[in-house]
Design a protein around this motif. Structure first.
Motif, short mmCIF file in Angstrom:
data_model
loop_
_atom_site.label_atom_id
_atom_site.label_comp_id
_atom_site.label_asym_id
_atom_site.label_seq_id
_atom_site.Cartn_x
_atom_site.Cartn_y
_atom_site.Cartn_z
N SER A 29 7.34 -9.31 -2.69
CA SER A 29 6.34 -8.34 -2.24
C SER A 29 5.02 -8.53 -2.97
CB SER A 29 6.85 -6.91 -2.48
OG SER A 29 8.04 -6.67 -1.77
N ASN A 30 5.08 -8.71 -4.29
CA ASN A 30 3.87 -8.87 -5.08
C ASN A 30 3.13 -10.17 -4.75
OD1 ASN A 30 4.35 -6.44 -6.38
ND2 ASN A 30 5.29 -7.40 -8.16
N MET A 31 3.87 -11.26 -4.55
CA MET A 31 3.20 -12.55 -4.35
C MET A 31 2.57 -12.66 -2.96
SD MET A 31 6.23 -15.38 -4.01
CE MET A 31 7.13 -15.60 -2.46
N THR A 32 3.07 -11.88 -1.99
CA THR A 32 2.49 -11.93 -0.65
C THR A 32 1.58 -10.74 -0.36
OG1 THR A 32 4.34 -10.75 0.38
CG2 THR A 32 4.48 -13.17 0.31
N GLY A 33 1.74 -9.67 -1.14
CA GLY A 33 0.94 -8.47 -0.90
C GLY A 33 1.50 -7.61 0.22
N SER A 34 2.75 -7.85 0.62
CA SER A 34 3.36 -7.06 1.68
C SER A 34 4.82 -6.79 1.33
CB SER A 34 3.29 -7.82 3.01
OG SER A 34 3.84 -7.05 4.04
N PRO A 35 5.32 -5.60 1.68
CA PRO A 35 6.70 -5.24 1.32
C PRO A 35 7.74 -6.23 1.84
CG PRO A 35 5.53 -3.33 2.17
CD PRO A 35 4.65 -4.51 2.40
#
Length: 129
Positions: A29-35
């Protein structure tokens, strides 16, 4: 007729670190910016980009390779799952991630740019900090 393509990028960090991040819900989630909700087990399922992407882990070769069945909400019900192979190869202090995406339906070439924009670009920013 199914289609396939390959994309690759060098991302800051070790294969171990990036492999783990791919299979960890919080880090994905953090590395893509999406859940994302992902599993680190063979047979485990995953969901990313608010359910847009879904699939199952087929093979896990820690920390070198991940093979998954993969589909998006844009697939027709009659489309079979595509096959996603993610390779993690050392490149100095970084890692070359190569995505081989195959068995895609005819509309699947759009995902080639999607991997770059939705994964490689945010991963470079996230792991580069």
């Amino acid at each position: 007729m199914s289609i396939e393509f390959e994309v690759s990028a060098v991302i800051p960090g070790s294969p171990e670190k990036l492999y783990h991040a791919w299979l960890d819900s919080e880090q994905h989630s953090n590395m893509t910016g999406s859940p994302a909700v992902v599993s680190d087990a063979v047979g485990g399922t995953f969901e990313a980009w608010d359910g847009y992407i879904q699939g199952t882990n087929l093979e896990l070769d820690h920390p070198n390779r991940i093979i998954q069945s993969w589909r998006t909400s844009e697939f027709e019900q009659t489309d079979k799952d595509s096959r996603l192979e993610v390779l993690f190869e050392p490149d100095g202090a970084n890692t070359r991630i190569t995505i081989h995406h195959s068995e895609l339906p005819a509309h699947g070439m759009q995902y080639q740019q999607g991997w770059i924009e939705a994964y490689f670009v945010p991963m470079k920013a996230y792991f580069g900090n």
